[in-house]
Write an enzyme that holds these catalytic residues in place. Structure first.
Site, mmCIF file in Angstrom:
data_model
loop_
_atom_site.group_PDB
_atom_site.id
_atom_site.type_symbol
_atom_site.label_atom_id
_atom_site.label_comp_id
_atom_site.label_asym_id
_atom_site.label_seq_id
_atom_site.Cartn_x
_atom_site.Cartn_y
_atom_site.Cartn_z
ATOM 1 N N ARG A 230 1.977 4.360 -9.970
ATOM 2 C CA ARG A 230 1.465 5.015 -11.331
ATOM 3 C C ARG A 230 2.760 4.303 -13.069
ATOM 4 O O ARG A 230 3.770 4.379 -12.030
ATOM 5 C CB ARG A 230 1.192 6.381 -11.774
ATOM 6 C CG ARG A 230 0.364 6.684 -11.503
ATOM 7 C CD ARG A 230 -0.629 6.464 -13.001
ATOM 8 N NE ARG A 230 -1.876 7.115 -12.481
ATOM 9 C CZ ARG A 230 -2.864 6.709 -11.946
ATOM 10 N NH1 ARG A 230 -2.642 4.678 -11.101
ATOM 11 N NH2 ARG A 230 -4.324 6.689 -11.411
ATOM 12 N N GLU A 259 -0.069 1.338 -21.776
ATOM 13 C CA GLU A 259 -1.075 0.804 -21.020
ATOM 14 C C GLU A 259 -1.951 0.372 -21.946
ATOM 15 O O GLU A 259 -2.005 1.280 -22.706
ATOM 16 C CB GLU A 259 -1.902 1.095 -19.910
ATOM 17 C CG GLU A 259 -1.195 0.379 -18.490
ATOM 18 C CD GLU A 259 -1.438 0.812 -17.494
ATOM 19 O OE1 GLU A 259 -2.445 1.288 -16.944
ATOM 20 O OE2 GLU A 259 -1.458 1.492 -15.707
ATOM 21 N N HIS A 278 -3.561 -3.528 -13.876
ATOM 22 C CA HIS A 278 -4.142 -2.011 -13.695
ATOM 23 C C HIS A 278 -5.186 -2.437 -12.651
ATOM 24 O O HIS A 278 -6.123 -1.758 -12.430
ATOM 25 C CB HIS A 278 -3.893 -1.148 -14.373
ATOM 26 C CG HIS A 278 -4.665 0.261 -13.525
ATOM 27 N ND1 HIS A 278 -3.538 1.380 -14.245
ATOM 28 C CD2 HIS A 278 -4.387 0.587 -12.545
ATOM 29 C CE1 HIS A 278 -3.881 2.827 -13.683
ATOM 30 N NE2 HIS A 278 -4.569 2.104 -12.156
HETATM 31 N N1 LIG Z 1 -3.162 1.062 -8.959
HETATM 32 C C1 LIG Z 1 -4.524 1.322 -9.012
HETATM 33 O O1 LIG Z 1 -5.261 1.172 -8.966
HETATM 34 C C2 LIG Z 1 -4.520 2.941 -7.649
HETATM 35 C C3 LIG Z 1 -5.698 2.770 -7.486
HETATM 36 C C4 LIG Z 1 -5.640 4.311 -6.546
HETATM 37 C C5 LIG Z 1 -4.032 4.804 -6.397
HETATM 38 N N2 LIG Z 1 -3.469 4.056 -7.571
HETATM 39 C C6 LIG Z 1 -2.242 5.317 -7.317
HETATM 40 O O2 LIG Z 1 -1.174 5.454 -5.770
HETATM 41 C C7 LIG Z 1 -0.544 7.139 -5.873
HETATM 42 C C8 LIG Z 1 -0.875 7.113 -4.556
HETATM 43 O O3 LIG Z 1 -2.453 7.435 -3.933
HETATM 44 P P1 LIG Z 1 -2.406 7.760 -2.522
HETATM 45 O O4 LIG Z 1 -4.105 8.312 -3.168
HETATM 46 O O5 LIG Z 1 -1.750 7.322 -1.921
HETATM 47 O O6 LIG Z 1 -1.864 9.625 -2.828
HETATM 48 P P2 LIG Z 1 -1.547 10.716 -1.941
HETATM 49 O O7 LIG Z 1 -1.963 11.842 -1.932
HETATM 50 O O8 LIG Z 1 -2.692 10.436 -0.930
HETATM 51 O O9 LIG Z 1 -0.396 10.218 -1.399
HETATM 52 C C9 LIG Z 1 0.683 10.659 -2.385
HETATM 53 C C10 LIG Z 1 2.282 10.482 -1.607
HETATM 54 O O10 LIG Z 1 3.003 10.461 -2.534
HETATM 55 C C11 LIG Z 1 3.944 12.156 -1.664
HETATM 56 N N3 LIG Z 1 4.615 12.145 -2.687
HETATM 57 C C12 LIG Z 1 4.452 13.651 -3.959
HETATM 58 N N4 LIG Z 1 5.372 13.719 -4.586
HETATM 59 C C13 LIG Z 1 6.597 12.698 -3.771
HETATM 60 C C14 LIG Z 1 8.188 12.337 -3.769
HETATM 61 N N5 LIG Z 1 8.416 12.290 -5.013
HETATM 62 N N6 LIG Z 1 8.849 11.788 -3.229
HETATM 63 C C15 LIG Z 1 8.192 11.215 -2.316
HETATM 64 N N7 LIG Z 1 6.514 11.231 -1.607
HETATM 65 C C16 LIG Z 1 6.377 11.795 -3.497
HETATM 66 C C17 LIG Z 1 2.575 13.205 -0.884
HETATM 67 O O11 LIG Z 1 3.392 13.438 0.644
HETATM 68 C C18 LIG Z 1 1.761 11.924 -0.859
HETATM 69 O O12 LIG Z 1 2.633 11.739 0.626
HETATM 70 C C19 LIG Z 1 -1.185 7.995 -7.309
HETATM 71 O O13 LIG Z 1 -0.071 7.548 -7.956
HETATM 72 C C20 LIG Z 1 -2.623 7.110 -7.551
HETATM 73 O O14 LIG Z 1 -2.759 7.739 -8.655
HETATM 74 C C21 LIG Z 1 -3.994 3.506 -8.234
HETATM 75 O O1 LIG Z 2 -9.752 3.496 -12.369
HETATM 76 C C1 LIG Z 2 -9.154 2.172 -12.194
HETATM 77 O O2 LIG Z 2 -9.699 1.228 -11.812
HETATM 78 C C2 LIG Z 2 -7.749 2.572 -11.737
HETATM 79 C C3 LIG Z 2 -8.060 3.696 -11.420
HETATM 80 C C4 LIG Z 2 -6.553 4.501 -10.041
HETATM 81 O O3 LIG Z 2 -5.665 3.981 -11.070
HETATM 82 C C5 LIG Z 2 -6.911 5.701 -9.318
HETATM 83 O O4 LIG Z 2 -5.603 5.742 -9.864
HETATM 84 O O5 LIG Z 2 -7.409 5.249 -8.965
#
Ligand SMILES: NC(=O)c1ccc[n+]([C@@H]2O[C@H](COP(=O)([O-])OP(=O)(O)OC[C@H]3O[C@@H](n4cnc5c(N)ncnc54)[C@H](O)[C@@H]3O)[C@@H](O)[C@H]2O)c1
Ligand SMILES: O=C(O)CC[C@@H](O)C(=O)O
Length: 526
Positions: A230, A259, A278
């Site tokens: 994020r 963004e 993104h």
């Molecule tokens: N770039 C993209 O398009 C995209 C796509 C999917 C997900 N994401 C983002 O990726 C991130 C992770 O997603 P996920 O599905 O693995 O989530 P998840 O909930 O499975 O994992 C997140 C992890 O972070 C840990 N966590 C929470 N607070 C913390 C802290 N302060 N310090 C260290 N660890 C901490 C939690 O314990 C958990 O294990 C999310 O922010 C999600 O929005 C981005």
């Molecule tokens: O909508 C998207 O493409 C980004 C999604 C991604 O950031 C998420 O948190 O799942």
């Protein structure tokens, strides 16, 4: 027909599912003022990361029942406002896990081998082999911040490439980290020891600017950082400064505090910095996964069924929810039934999970019971999201007990409800095919399926009373579908439960109460 507004581009597979139950309008890129104007007519919103669903939008959405985020992060939705208004917020926690993890790995390898700049150079007609000498990731240390779904997948892939893994995640056990081949360390050690750092945490008040000038100063000058999680977790100005000064070797970002990114010191940097717009979730597979996952949940909620990945009701794994779904229905039905027996205000609910049900996660069952209990008073305003808050605000005390011993049924649920003047209890169970049976009323054994129109009486067990009630109903032209009597001792007290085809006509309850031996009578609509 309910109406769904799709505010960001989502895969057609999702739209097809929504169209089974709703009118679907796709209006992407609407400015907030426009959205506020149109939202009152919609029952559901479906978004990706492009739309910010603010308090103003939710409050204008007087019909809104659900907001579906086709992705993981719900930081673009005002979840507290949605919860207060009883609007369910659902996401797709796993649909794009692989896509995001692979993007992080792709960025790490692109950084190591300068792939974007090398590609551009060849396309510009050059052949600069010296300029693009890279580094290997093999035997290098990867520091993973956040060892959740995406972080774990990254760990598996990086391990397969021969990397050493360390991780910071205060909410993960050392055993779990161990299984993934990671050594858990604190954040300082991770910053100091890593050759590559990859972030996979949510944006929260604790993680905002987690990577700042101070923490960047702890990194090796040869180290690189990747953020596919994020925007706002890294202080972008401090990062640009650290790369520019050679304090670190590079960075790759997919997400930004604002963004689209627009003007930024990061865009002025050379091959040390890679920026993508993104794209973490942007694979064909992930877009189908998240669209289908979220559209199915919107469809279910519009059909009156629970959602499997609601972020503002207790989290349950989809498989667990699937298993629990019939019990939620049972709890809601019993809650609705017992509240009608009590008649007015409810002061306390005592809920007992019996037999094999006692081994299940109880919170959703309690919430379902509260939803049923409050549905007479609040109608469709109460749902799985706000039932607990509504109960709390009404001062309803909830006591939960479990009894794993098997009695007459393998699993059953008992609800005891106290009002200011009356107290009633009902028990119910599920048959093998998932059908609900009400099995006791006020301790009297019965075996009745719930019905839209029902009559419950409490009477003295004596000859002639059942016949009198039957003739009385007949004289009011009420057709009885089924009738059952439950008693504990012969000629003691008994309950009678009648299922009837139509609502009881005005005045008949008073007549029933006049029948000698009848102590109490209640109509129930389920
Ligand atoms: N770039 C993209 O398009 C995209 C796509 C999917 C997900 N994401 C983002 O990726 C991130 C992770 O997603 P996920 O599905 O693995 O989530 P998840 O909930 O499975 O994992 C997140 C992890 O972070 C840990 N966590 C929470 N607070 C913390 C802290 N302060 N310090 C260290 N660890 C901490 C939690 O314990 C958990 O294990 C999310 O922010 C999600 O929005 C981005
Ligand atoms: O909508 C998207 O493409 C980004 C999604 C991604 O950031 C998420 O948190 O799942």
């Amino acid at each position: 027909m309910p109406k769904v507004l799709v505010c960001d581009p989502i895969d057609q597979a999702g739209i097809d599912i929504l169209s089974q139950v709703a009118q679907v309008d796709v209006k992407t890129g609407l400015p907030v003022e426009e959205l506020v104007k149109v939202v009152p007519e919609y029952d559901a919103l479906m978004i990706r990361s492009g739309t910010r669903v603010t308090q103003e939008i939710i409050e204008a959405g007087v019909q809104l029942k659900i907001i579906g985020r086709a992705g993981v992060g719900v930081d673009n939705v005002d979840v507290p406002t949605a919860t207060r208004r009883g609007v369910i917020v659902v996401n797709s926690p796993e649909g794009n896990t692989i896509a995001a993890a692979e993007h992080a790995i792709a960025l790490m390898l692109s950084l190591s081998r300068h792939i974007p700049d090398a590609n551009q150079s060849v396309k510009n007609g050059q052949w600069e082999r010296k300029k693009f000498v890279g580094t290997e990731v093999y035997k290098k240390t990867l520091g993973i911040v956040g060892l959740g779904k995406i972080g774990s997948h990254v760990a598996g892939a990086a391990k397969a490439m021969g990397m050493k893994l360390i991780a910071f995640d205060p909410f993960i056990s050392a055993e779990r980290a161990d299984q993934l081949g990671c050594r858990l360390v604190d954040m300082d050690i991770l910053m100091q020891e890593s050759d590559y750092i990859t972030l996979h945490i949510p944006k929260t008040p604790e993680t905002a600017n987690l990577i700042n000038a101070q923490s960047l100063a702890k990194m090796k000058p040869t180290a690189r950082i990747i953020n596919c999680a994020r925007g706002g977790i890294i202080d972008e100005a401090a990062l640009a400064e650290a790369v520019k000064n050679g304090q670190i070797a590079g960075a790759a970002l997919d997400v930004y505090a604002n963004e689209p990114l627009g003007e930024s010191p990061l865009t002025e940097l050379g091959k040390e910095v890679i920026l993508t717009p993104h794209l973490g979730a942007s694979t064909t597979e992930a877009q189908v996964n998240v669209a289908v996952d979220v559209a199915e949940q919107i469809r279910d909620v519009l059909l009156g069924l629970p959602a499997r990945s609601a972020v503002n009701i207790p989290g349950l794994h989809p498989d667990a929810l699937e298993q629990l779904r019939p019990y939620l229905q049972l709890a809601e039905t019993l809650g609705n039934l017992v509240s009608q027996l009590v008649g007015g205000r409810v002061e306390s609910l005592n809920i007992r999970l019996q037999g094999e049900l006692a081994n299940n996660q109880s919170q959703p069952i309690v919430i379902a019971a509260l939803k049923g209990l409050l549905s007479r008073a609040l109608r469709e305003r109460v749902n799985y999201v706000n039932a607990s808050i509504e109960a709390q605000e009404r001062g309803i005390r909830v006591i939960e007990t479990r009894d794993a011993s098997i009695r007459d049924y393998k699993g059953s649920l008992l609800l005891q409800v106290k009002g200011p003047s009356e107290e009633h209890e009902v028990t119910g169970t599920l048959l093998g095919d998932g059908e609900i049976r009400i099995t006791t009323v006020d301790g009297f054994p019965i075996n009745v399926p719930p019905n839209q129109h029902m009559l419950f009486t409490r009477h003295r067990d004596m000859p002639g009373i059942i016949g009198k009630i039957g003739s009385l109903l007949g004289s009011f032209n009420v057709n009885i579908a089924s009738m059952q009597v439950g008693r504990q001792i012969v000629r003691g007290d008994a309950v009678m439960v009648l299922t009837i085809d139509d609502p009881l006509p005005e005045g008949i309850l008073e007549e029933i109460l006049k029948v000698p031996g009848i102590r109490d009578a209640n109509t129930v609509m389920l």
